[in-house]
Scaffold this motif. Structure first.
Motif, mmCIF file in Angstrom:
data_model
loop_
_atom_site.group_PDB
_atom_site.id
_atom_site.type_symbol
_atom_site.label_atom_id
_atom_site.label_comp_id
_atom_site.label_asym_id
_atom_site.label_seq_id
_atom_site.Cartn_x
_atom_site.Cartn_y
_atom_site.Cartn_z
ATOM 1 N N VAL A 111 37.253 39.508 41.024
ATOM 2 C CA VAL A 111 38.676 39.605 41.333
ATOM 3 C C VAL A 111 39.267 40.928 40.865
ATOM 4 N N GLY A 112 38.716 41.500 39.808
ATOM 5 C CA GLY A 112 39.206 42.785 39.334
ATOM 6 C C GLY A 112 40.158 42.696 38.161
ATOM 7 N N MET A 113 40.429 41.489 37.708
ATOM 8 C CA MET A 113 41.277 41.287 36.528
ATOM 9 C C MET A 113 40.860 39.998 35.855
ATOM 10 N N SER A 114 41.292 39.819 34.629
ATOM 11 C CA SER A 114 40.926 38.609 33.893
ATOM 12 C C SER A 114 41.616 37.393 34.496
ATOM 13 N N PRO A 115 41.086 36.189 34.241
ATOM 14 C CA PRO A 115 41.726 34.985 34.782
ATOM 15 C C PRO A 115 43.176 34.821 34.330
ATOM 16 N N SER A 116 43.464 35.133 33.076
ATOM 17 C CA SER A 116 44.839 34.967 32.590
ATOM 18 C C SER A 116 45.778 35.986 33.251
ATOM 19 N N ALA A 117 45.312 37.224 33.452
ATOM 20 C CA ALA A 117 46.136 38.217 34.146
ATOM 21 C C ALA A 117 46.352 37.799 35.599
ATOM 22 N N TYR A 118 45.316 37.260 36.232
ATOM 23 C CA TYR A 118 45.448 36.797 37.618
ATOM 24 C C TYR A 118 46.453 35.655 37.698
ATOM 25 N N ARG A 119 46.369 34.732 36.766
ATOM 26 C CA ARG A 119 47.288 33.588 36.762
ATOM 27 C C ARG A 119 48.721 34.065 36.605
ATOM 28 N N HIS A 120 48.926 35.001 35.696
ATOM 29 C CA HIS A 120 50.275 35.522 35.453
ATOM 30 C C HIS A 120 50.812 36.217 36.704
ATOM 31 N N ARG A 121 49.965 37.001 37.369
ATOM 32 C CA ARG A 121 50.388 37.766 38.528
ATOM 33 C C ARG A 121 50.500 36.908 39.792
ATOM 34 N N ALA A 122 49.605 35.942 39.970
ATOM 35 C CA ALA A 122 49.504 35.229 41.241
ATOM 36 C C ALA A 122 50.302 33.932 41.311
ATOM 37 N N GLN A 139 40.997 35.968 48.550
ATOM 38 C CA GLN A 139 39.562 35.719 48.445
ATOM 39 C C GLN A 139 38.913 36.767 47.551
ATOM 40 N N PRO A 140 38.008 36.342 46.648
ATOM 41 C CA PRO A 140 37.345 37.306 45.773
ATOM 42 C C PRO A 140 36.477 38.285 46.557
ATOM 43 N N VAL A 141 36.317 39.463 46.004
ATOM 44 C CA VAL A 141 35.458 40.482 46.590
ATOM 45 C C VAL A 141 34.071 40.282 45.999
ATOM 46 N N ARG A 142 33.056 40.284 46.838
ATOM 47 C CA ARG A 142 31.695 40.043 46.364
ATOM 48 C C ARG A 142 31.016 41.325 45.945
ATOM 49 N N ASN A 143 29.911 41.176 45.226
ATOM 50 C CA ASN A 143 29.023 42.269 44.844
ATOM 51 C C ASN A 143 29.712 43.314 43.967
ATOM 52 N N GLN A 144 30.536 42.871 43.063
ATOM 53 C CA GLN A 144 31.182 43.720 42.055
ATOM 54 C C GLN A 144 31.942 44.879 42.678
ATOM 55 N N GLU A 145 32.641 44.632 43.771
ATOM 56 C CA GLU A 145 33.365 45.699 44.458
ATOM 57 C C GLU A 145 34.835 45.770 44.057
ATOM 58 N N ALA A 146 35.313 44.808 43.321
ATOM 59 C CA ALA A 146 36.746 44.784 43.005
ATOM 60 C C ALA A 146 37.069 45.873 41.982
ATOM 61 N N PRO A 147 38.139 46.610 42.214
ATOM 62 C CA PRO A 147 38.562 47.597 41.216
ATOM 63 C C PRO A 147 39.163 46.891 40.008
ATOM 64 N N VAL A 148 38.918 47.438 38.851
ATOM 65 C CA VAL A 148 39.474 46.850 37.638
ATOM 66 C C VAL A 148 40.937 47.231 37.539
ATOM 67 N N VAL A 149 41.801 46.220 37.356
ATOM 68 C CA VAL A 149 43.224 46.449 37.238
ATOM 69 C C VAL A 149 43.607 46.346 35.769
ATOM 70 N N GLU A 150 44.124 47.422 35.246
ATOM 71 C CA GLU A 150 44.544 47.430 33.845
ATOM 72 C C GLU A 150 45.895 46.743 33.724
ATOM 73 N N PRO A 151 46.061 45.855 32.736
ATOM 74 C CA PRO A 151 47.365 45.215 32.568
ATOM 75 C C PRO A 151 48.412 46.233 32.114
ATOM 76 N N GLN A 152 49.594 46.124 32.679
ATOM 77 C CA GLN A 152 50.661 47.061 32.317
ATOM 78 C C GLN A 152 51.559 46.418 31.263
ATOM 79 N N LEU A 153 51.817 47.150 30.239
ATOM 80 C CA LEU A 153 52.701 46.653 29.179
ATOM 81 C C LEU A 153 54.128 47.015 29.540
ATOM 82 N N ALA A 154 54.986 46.041 29.483
ATOM 83 C CA ALA A 154 56.374 46.278 29.858
ATOM 84 C C ALA A 154 57.254 46.415 28.657
#
Length: 154
Positions: A111-122, A139-154
């Motif tokens: 997915v490119g982000m942690s489960p908790s970050a995904y839950r917060h965002r999605a 839908q998840p991207v297969r074969n490790q193609e997802a870019p890593v999304v860094e969490p932004q601190l607000a």
């Protein structure tokens, strides 16, 4: 001595039988993703050796049976996390993962982000969208193609 065409016909017939078995294995993974499945159990169910199943599955579908199983689990996990009524630990065990470490690592790879970050965002992001569209978008991207999304601190 058999004719050369006969040997090809036998191998083609065997390939068709193998493809039918592989479809049954894939369907079993799709149905029972939350159960504790391993390649040996899947191979026994298909009357194949684990090595043969893994090689043939990869040739037919482009990824190993384990990778396909984890992709199905992560797809289901994203749907559960979008609903927002379960925490990450509950989702991890609901989709059949035995450890949070494996779940978190594989989720981040696909997915490119942690489960908790995904839950917060999605949470609520796919609200009002038809289910088929929400699935296609998230839908998840297969074969490790997802870019890593860094969490932004607000």
């Amino acid at each position: 001595m058999c004719r050369p065409g006969w040997a090809r016909a036998l191998t083609a017939a065997q390939r068709l039988k193998d493809l039918a078995r592989l479809r049954r294995v894939r369907d079993r993974i799709d149905r029972e993703y939350a159960q504790p499945l391993d390649v040996e159990a899947l191979a026994r169910g298909a009357n194949m050796s684990a090595g043969h199943l893994s090689r043939q599955f990869r040739l037919a579908y482009g990824e190993s049976p384990y990778s396909y199983l984890m992709t199905r689990r992560i797809e289901r996990a994203t749907a559960l996390l979008r609903r927002g009524d379960l925490d990450v630990t509950e989702v991890c065990f609901a989709v059949g993962c035995a450890t949070q470490g494996t779940f978190g690592t594989r989720f981040t790879e696909l997915v490119g982000m942690s489960p908790s970050a995904y839950r917060h965002r999605a949470t609520g992001a796919a609200e009002g969208m038809p289910p088929y569209a929400a699935r296609a978008v998230t839908q998840p991207v297969r074969n490790q193609e997802a870019p890593v999304v860094e969490p932004q601190l607000a």
